[in-house]
Scaffold this active site. Structure first.
Site, PDB file in Angstrom:
ATOM      1  N   GLY A  16      -1.566   1.070   2.902  1.00 55.12           N
ATOM      2  CA  GLY A  16      -2.353   2.275   3.152  1.00 55.12           C
ATOM      3  C   GLY A  16      -2.117   3.323   2.079  1.00 55.12           C
ATOM      4  O   GLY A  16      -1.936   3.009   0.908  1.00 55.12           O
ATOM      5  N   SER A  17      -2.078   4.570   2.490  1.00 58.76           N
ATOM      6  CA  SER A  17      -2.017   5.684   1.540  1.00 58.76           C
ATOM      7  C   SER A  17      -0.749   5.731   0.712  1.00 58.76           C
ATOM      8  O   SER A  17      -0.728   6.387  -0.322  1.00 58.76           O
ATOM      9  CB  SER A  17      -2.206   7.004   2.272  1.00 58.76           C
ATOM     10  OG  SER A  17      -3.533   7.084   2.762  1.00 58.76           O
ATOM     11  N   THR A  18       0.310   5.035   1.120  1.00 57.85           N
ATOM     12  CA  THR A  18       1.509   5.012   0.271  1.00 57.85           C
ATOM     13  C   THR A  18       1.207   4.348  -1.072  1.00 57.85           C
ATOM     14  O   THR A  18       1.897   4.597  -2.053  1.00 57.85           O
ATOM     15  CB  THR A  18       2.691   4.292   0.955  1.00 57.85           C
ATOM     16  OG1 THR A  18       2.328   2.935   1.226  1.00 57.85           O
ATOM     17  CG2 THR A  18       3.087   4.992   2.244  1.00 57.85           C
ATOM     18  N   SER A  70      -3.487  13.307   1.209  1.00 54.64           N
ATOM     19  CA  SER A  70      -3.985  11.938   1.314  1.00 54.64           C
ATOM     20  C   SER A  70      -5.507  11.882   1.210  1.00 54.64           C
ATOM     21  O   SER A  70      -6.191  11.260   2.030  1.00 54.64           O
ATOM     22  CB  SER A  70      -3.504  11.289   2.616  1.00 54.64           C
ATOM     23  OG  SER A  70      -3.698   9.891   2.555  1.00 54.64           O
TER      24      SER A  70
END
Length: 190
Positions: A16-18, A70
């Site tokens: 995901g956003s990581t 994000s």
């Protein structure tokens, strides 16, 4: 239903956003963006006739605030400009899609790119590029791999090989037999 599975080293998950930190590194290093480059976020992003959404409506936004909030739209645009080859290149520099070399073993994981899709007999579509850039399509990384990404950023681009055993001593004594030395696996120029 798998209590003995070490999810940290063998569990494969979408990051995901990581993953946006990887895409940000690629954009900055490839000269696609500077720290001050802004892209517009109006909550929706149109890409080849499809509409994708963001986590909010952020207006003109640069890379640092885009990571902080994000912002999908910022990273959709950056991913579109980078292309899948550059996204893959930097994911591999961070060690994603390959074993970390940890003593107990680990899953290699897999990247969202045309090569992986071809190996799995799946079609690749252009829209997957922007989803790959935010870590939200068909990819699998271990929590340990993503911890290595964070560690590499904290170490200004120096990726170390993770290890569990710090040292070995002769049984029942203080006599040191072996001390693990930090091993640089990759140097990413930032």
């Amino acid at each position: 239903d798998s209590p003995l599975l070490n999810r940290c080293t063998y569990g494969l998950y979408r990051p995901g956003s990581t993953f946006k930190t990887v895409t940000a590194t690629a954009g900055l290093n490839e000269g696609i963006i500077t720290p001050y480059t802004t892209f517009y976020c109006g909550h929706y992003y149109n890409f080849h006739g499809s509409t994708f959404s963001c986590t909010g409506t952020h207006g003109n936004i640069s890379v640092r605030p885009a990571i902080r909030v994000s912002c999908n739209c910022f990273f959709y645009e950056l991913s579109s400009r980078l292309g899948i080859d550059n996204i893959t290149k930097y994911a591999q520099l961070y060690g994603l899609g390959s074993s970390t070399g940890i003593e107990t073993g680990d899953a290699e994981g897999y990247l969202c790119n045309p090569e992986t899709f071809a190996e799995r007999g799946l079609p690749w579509y252009v829209g997957f590029v922007i989803q790959a850039g935010i870590g939200n399509y068909d990819c699998g990384m271990t929590p340990l791999q993503m911890a290595v990404v964070a560690n590499t950023i904290a170490n200004k681009g120096v990726r170390y090989k993770p290890y569990l055993v710090d040292s070995l001593y002769k049984y029942g004594t203080d006599e040191l037999i072996y001390k693990t030395q930090p091993t640089v696996a990759e140097q990413i120029e930032l």
